[in-house]
Design a protein around this motif. Structure first.
Motif, PDB file in Angstrom:
ATOM      1  N   ASP A   1      -7.320   7.307  24.694  1.00 25.12           N
ATOM      2  CA  ASP A   1      -7.571   5.972  25.257  1.00 25.12           C
ATOM      3  C   ASP A   1      -6.949   5.822  26.646  1.00 25.12           C
ATOM      4  O   ASP A   1      -7.273   4.905  27.381  1.00 25.12           O
ATOM      5  N   ARG A   2      -6.033   6.751  26.988  1.00 25.76           N
ATOM      6  CA  ARG A   2      -5.376   6.634  28.298  1.00 25.76           C
ATOM      7  C   ARG A   2      -5.941   7.617  29.311  1.00 25.76           C
ATOM      8  O   ARG A   2      -5.325   7.883  30.339  1.00 25.76           O
TER       9      ARG A   2
ATOM     10  N   TRP B   1      -8.010   7.279  31.435  1.00 27.59           N
ATOM     11  CA  TRP B   1      -8.212   6.682  32.771  1.00 27.59           C
ATOM     12  C   TRP B   1      -6.980   6.827  33.661  1.00 27.59           C
ATOM     13  O   TRP B   1      -7.076   6.638  34.873  1.00 27.59           O
ATOM     14  N   HIS B   2      -5.862   7.199  33.078  1.00 31.50           N
ATOM     15  CA  HIS B   2      -4.677   7.426  33.908  1.00 31.50           C
ATOM     16  C   HIS B   2      -4.880   8.574  34.893  1.00 31.50           C
ATOM     17  O   HIS B   2      -4.106   8.754  35.821  1.00 31.50           O
ATOM     18  N   LEU B   3      -5.921   9.373  34.646  1.00 25.95           N
ATOM     19  CA  LEU B   3      -6.235  10.485  35.536  1.00 25.95           C
ATOM     20  C   LEU B   3      -6.980  10.058  36.789  1.00 25.95           C
ATOM     21  O   LEU B   3      -7.016  10.795  37.773  1.00 25.95           O
TER      22      LEU B   3
ATOM     23  N   ILE C   1      -6.615   4.072  40.468  1.00 28.25           N
ATOM     24  CA  ILE C   1      -6.138   3.178  39.417  1.00 28.25           C
ATOM     25  C   ILE C   1      -5.136   3.883  38.493  1.00 28.25           C
ATOM     26  O   ILE C   1      -4.287   3.251  37.904  1.00 28.25           O
ATOM     27  N   GLY C   2      -5.256   5.216  38.384  1.00 29.36           N
ATOM     28  CA  GLY C   2      -4.272   5.950  37.599  1.00 29.36           C
ATOM     29  C   GLY C   2      -3.249   6.579  38.525  1.00 29.36           C
ATOM     30  O   GLY C   2      -2.995   6.081  39.622  1.00 29.36           O
ATOM     31  N   LYS C   3      -2.640   7.672  38.048  1.00 34.92           N
ATOM     32  CA  LYS C   3      -1.708   8.418  38.905  1.00 34.92           C
ATOM     33  C   LYS C   3      -2.058   9.876  38.717  1.00 34.92           C
ATOM     34  O   LYS C   3      -1.754  10.461  37.691  1.00 34.92           O
TER      35      LYS C   3
END
Lengths: 424, 314
Positions: free
Chosen positions: A126-127, A129-131, A135-137
Motif C-alpha cells: 500500500d506504500r 507510492w513512496h517510490l 510525492i514520495g522520496k
C-alpha cells in the motif's frame, strides 16, 4: 480483419480487443486454464495480504526467497529479447525481423512478471507510492534498488512503445519509418543490458554477502540470461508456428539455438571459475558456495537443486554443441527445456538463497518456499503467459495481413494463408 | 539541522495545505462518526475513516511540519489504544547538539547471561520473534562467527573455554542499509543513530540484505505484544508499537538516551561490561576506553565505520 474504413487508433483498439474474443476451443481452454492459475494466485495473495508475509517461509535470516529468485530469472529473460532485436534491426536479418515483435512482446511480459514478483514481496504494497519522485522520496542515485526501478520501468516503456508503433503501422498497412523507431531500438538494446547489469549490481553491491560480492556476477547474469531467454523464445516461436498461420522461418530457431549454446558455454565457464576461486583456498567467504554444492554442517536443502541444474545444463550444452542433435527438432527442444530449468535453478534459488546461508553472523537457517509462495508464483506465471497469449492473439493477425500484402518481406516465400489455420 | 532549516522554509505553504487537509479529514471523520459509525468502524479495522486516510497519505517523518508530527503522534496513540488498550506517550525528542553516541563492550566481563537481551525486549516493545541483541557463544581463541553458538543454554553460562560476544546494530557511520533503502525510510540522525520511519518503510527488506551484522528485523506478522507489558514511554523513531510488514532495528534506546539516560541493555548488564556515551565529549568514559584500551570493531574491514567497539581487560 482490417477493412476499407479509415484506420485510426480507436478502430485499432477495437480490432485488437475484438480479436481476443475470437478463438478456437483450444484457445479458450488454454486461456481458461491460465485464468484459473491467476485466480489461484489471487486467492493466495489475498491470504498473504490478510495475514502478512508470515505465510511465507522467509525469515529474518533468509529475508529474500522464492519471489526474488523468480524476479532475477525473469529480468534475464526480458533482457534476452535483444538476441532477436540486434540481428533484426542492426544486421537487417529479414527472417528475424518478421518475428522480432514476439521478442519485444516476451520482454514486455517478462518485465511485467518481474515487477509483479517485487510487488508480492513487499511487506507494505500500500506504500508503493513512496517510490514516486516528488510525492514520495526516491533514493536515487544512492540505492541500487532505486536504479532497478528506473531501468525496469524504462525497459517496459521502451519495448511497449516500439511494439505499439510497429503493430499500429502494420495495422495501417504502412511501413514503420525506420528513422522513427531506430533510435529507440538502439536505446532499448543498451537498456536491455542495463536491466540485467543493474539487477546483478543490486546483489554484488552487498559487501555483507560474500557469495554475491564479486565482479563476475554481472557478466554471469548476462551469460545465463542469453542462454535461458533465447531458449524460451525458440520454444515460444515454435508453439506460435504450430497454433497460428504466422510464418516463422526455421532459420530463426537455428539462430536462437546457436545463441543459446554459446551463452551456455560461457555460463558454465563462469560458474567453474567461481567454484575454483571459492574452493581452491577455501575461506570463510566460501561457506555459501560450500552450503550450496556440498552442504554445511549437515544442512543441504539446496544440494539436490544445484546438482540438478548442473546436470541439466551439461546435458543441454552437449546436445546443442553436437550439430545433428542441435538441428534435430526433438533433441534441440529437449536441450531448450533443460536450459530453461537449469538456469531457473542456477539463477533463482541457487543464486539468491545461499547468500543468506550462513548469515553474516554465521548462523545457518535453511529455506524452502511455502505453499503460498508457490501458488502466488504460479499465479504470476499464469498471468504472464495469459498476457503473452492475448498480446500475440491481437498482434498476429495484423502482422499476417501486413506480411501478406508485402510478400517480399518474407524470406522463404511462405505466406500467411488467410484463415487457413484460424481454427487452431 | 539542515533538514529542519529546509522544512522551516517550506513551512508556510505546507501549513496552509495541511490546514485545508485537516479540515477535509475532520469533515470526513465527522461524517464517519455521525453517520454509520459502526459500519465505518468495522470496515477500517477499527479506525475511523479520517485516520485511515491520514495514515495512507502520511508523509515521511523528515518532511512533516511540527503540526503534522503532532497529528501523527495523536494517531499513533489512538492506534495503540485501539489495538492494545493502553495509553502510550510518544515523544519526538530531537537529537541533542554536540552529541554522537557510541558504545563499547568489555568482552572479558560479559558472562553470556543475556540480561541485556531481555531488558531490550521489554524496553523496546519487541514481538516474541524479535531480539535486537544476539549473544553468541564463541570458542576461546577464535573469532570465527560461524563456529559460534547462537542458541546456547543460558543456564550453563559462563562455560569453560568459551567467551560471549553480544552483537546488535553497530550504528555504522557509513551505513550500507541507509544507502540501500530505495525510499529513504531509514537514515542516520545527527546523533549518529540509524533510525527507521516505520510508517514510511514499505518492507522491501533490501536493508536487511545490505547489513553485515544481521541487525535488522522484519515484522513478518503483526508484532505480538502483551498489552500488560507494553512500555508506555515511547519515541517516534524508537520503541513505539510497530505496524506489520516493516523493518525495525536497535536505535540505542532513543527514547531514553536523548533524555540523558543510559540504554536499557547498559542498565541491565550485571557485570558492567557495557559502556555507552557521547563520543564528542572528551571526558566521557567511552572516550577514555577508546583512547586507553586495545579496542577493535567487528568486520571493520568492510569499511562501514561501526560506532560499536569491543575490548578486553589487559
Amino acid at each position: 480483419m482490417p477493412d476499407a474504413k479509415p484506420k485510426n487508433l480507436w478502430r485499432f483498439l477495437r480490432f485488437t480487443i475484438g480479436e481476443l474474443f475470437h478463438g478456437s476451443p483450444a484457445y479458450w481452454l488454454w486461456v481458461s486454464f491460465l485464468a484459473l492459475c491467476v485466480a489461484a494466485g489471487c486467492v493466495a495473495y489475498y491470504l498473504q495480504l490478510r495475514d502478512g508475509l508470515v505465510v511465507t517461509n522467509m525469515t529474518n535470516q533468509v529475508s529474500w526467497g522464492f519471489y526474488i529468485s523468480n524476479f532475477t530469472f525473469l529480468v534475464g529473460v526480458a533482457a534476452a529479447a535483444v538476441m532477436l532485436v540486434i540481428p533484426a534491426y542492426i544486421f537487417h536479418r529479414k527472417d528475424i525481423k518478421d518475428v522480432v515483435l514476439m521478442g519485444d512482446t516476451m520482454a514486455i511480459v517478462a518485465v511485467t512478471m518481474a515487477i509483479m514478483f517485487i510487488l508480492v514481496d513487499l511487506g507494505r504494497p500500500d506504500r508503493i507510492w513512496h517510490l514516486i519522485p516528488g510525492i514520495g522520496k526516491f533514493n536515487f542515485p544512492q540505492s541500487m534498488l532505486a536504479w532497478d526501478v528506473v531501468v525496469l520501468n524504462g525497459y517496459l516503456f521502451l519495448n511497449f512503445a516500439i511494439s505499439f508503433y510497429i503493430v499500429y503501422n502494420h495495422y495501417k498497412m504502412v511501413d514503420p519509418k525506420e528513422s522513427h523507431y531506430f533510435p529507440i531500438v538502439i536505446l532499448a538494446i543498451f537498456w536491455a543490458i542495463s536491466i540485467h547489469t543493474v539487477t546483478a549490481f543490486l546483489y554484488s553491491a552487498n559487501s555483507a554477502r560474500p557469495f554475491w560480492h564479486n565482479p563476475l556476477l554481472a557478466p554471469r547474469f548476462i551469460a545465463s540470461a542469453f542462454a535461458s531467454g533465447p531458449a524460451i523464445m525458440a520454444i515460444g516461436l515454435q508453439i506460435i508456428r504450430q497454433v497460428s498461420n504466422y510464418p516463422i522461418s526455421q532459420s530463426v530457431i537455428r539462430h536462437l539455438s546457436l545463441v543459446t549454446v554459446v551463452a551456455l558455454q560461457v555460463t558454465i565457464f563462469f560458474v567453474g571459475a567461481e567454484l575454483f576461486t571459492d574452493f581452491y583456498n577455501e575461506s570463510e567467504h566460501g561457506l555459501s558456495a560450500r552450503y550450496l554444492f556440498l552442504g554445511l554442517d549437515g544442512h543441504n536443502a539446496l544440494q539436490p537443486w544445484i546438482w540438478t541444474a548442473v546436470v541439466l545444463l551439461l546435458i543441454a550444452v552437449t546436445l546443442l554443441m553436437i550439430h545433428p542433435t542441435r538441428n534435430h527438432p526433438w533433441t534441440m527442444n529437449i536441450a531448450f527445456v533443460l536450459t530453461i530449468i537449469g538456469v531457473w535453478i542456477e539463477k533463482g534459488m541457487g543464486l539468491i538463497i545461499p547468500a543468506y546461508v550462513p548469515t553474516p553472523l554465521g548462523e545457518i537457517y535453511e529455506y524452502m518456499p511455502s505453499m503460498t509462495e508457490i501458488v502466488i508464483s504460479i499465479g504470476i506465471l499464469g498471468f504472464g503467459l495469459l498476457m503473452f497469449t492475448l498480446l500475440a492473439k491481437a498482434a498476429l493477425p495484423i502482422q499476417c495481413e501486413f506480411l501478406r500484402a508485402t510478400p517480399d518481406n518474407i524470406e522463404d516465400g511462405k505466406l500467411c494463408e488467410p484463415d487457413q489455420a484460424k481454427a487452431t | 539541522m539542515t533538514d529542519q532549516e529546509k522544512d522551516g522554509k517550506k513551512q508556510p505553504r505546507d501549513q496552509e495545505f495541511n490546514a485545508a487537509r485537516r479540515r477535509f479529514f475532520a469533515k470526513l471523520g465527522g461524517v464517519a462518526v455521525a453517520g454509520a459509525s459502526g459500519a465505518a468502524y468495522a470496515a477500517w479495522g477499527g479506525h475511523t475513516l479520517s485516520d485511515t486516510f491520514a495514515d495512507f497519505f502520511q508523509k515521511h517523518y523528515r518532511q512533516m511540519t511540527p503540526d503534522e508530527v503532532n497529528d501523527t503522534i495523536e494517531r499513533i496513540k489512538r492506534k495503540a489504544q485501539k489495538r492494545y488498550g493502553v495509553d502510550i506517550e510518544c515523544a519526538d525528542t530531537p537529537a541533542i547538539d554536540g552529541v554522537v553516541f557510541g558504545y563499547a563492550l568489555n568482552i572479558s566481563k560479559c558472562r553470556g547471561y543475556r540480561d541485556c537481551v531481555h531488558a531490550c525486549v521489554e524496553e523496546n516493545n519487541l514481538g516474541s520473534d524479535t531480539q535486537y541483541i544476539r549473544v553468541i557463544e564463541m570458542d576461546e581463541g577464535s573469532s570465527n562467527l560461524h563456529a559460534g553458538d547462537h542458541y546456547y543454554d543460558p543456564a550453563t553460562v559462563p562455560m569453560e573455554g568459551k567467551y560471549y560476544l553480544p552483537v546488535s546494530c553497530m550504528q555504522c557511520d557509513d551505513p550500507p542499509c541507509v544507502k540501500a533503502c530505495p525510499i529513504e525510510a531509514t537514515w542516520m540522525e545527527p546523533d549518529g543513530i540509524v533510525v527507521v520511519d516505520y510508517d514510511w518503510c514499505f518492507g522491501c527488506r533490501y536493508c536487511m540484505t545490505a547489513c553485515p551484522y544481521q541487525a535488522r528485523h522484519f515484522n513478518w506478522g503483526h508484532p505480538d505484544l502483551d498489552p500488560e507489558k507494553i512500555n508506555k514511554t515511547t519515541h517516534y523513531l524508537g520503541n513505539r508499537p510497530r505496524p506489520r510488514g516493516v523493518v525495525e532495528k536497535c536505535h540505542f534506546c532513543v527514547q531514553r538516551t536523548r533524555n540523558g539516560d543510559q540504554p536499557a541493555c547498559q542498565e541491565a548488564c550485571p557485570t558492567g561490561a557495557r559502556v555507552f556515551g557521547n563520543l564528542l565529549d572528551p571526558n566521557s568514559e567511552i572516550r577514555y576506553i577508546l583512547e586507553n584500551k586495545a579496542v577493535f570493531r567487528l568486520k571493520e574491514d568492510l569499511g562501514t565505520e561501526p560506532k560499536f567497539w569491543y575490548f578486553r581487560d589487559a
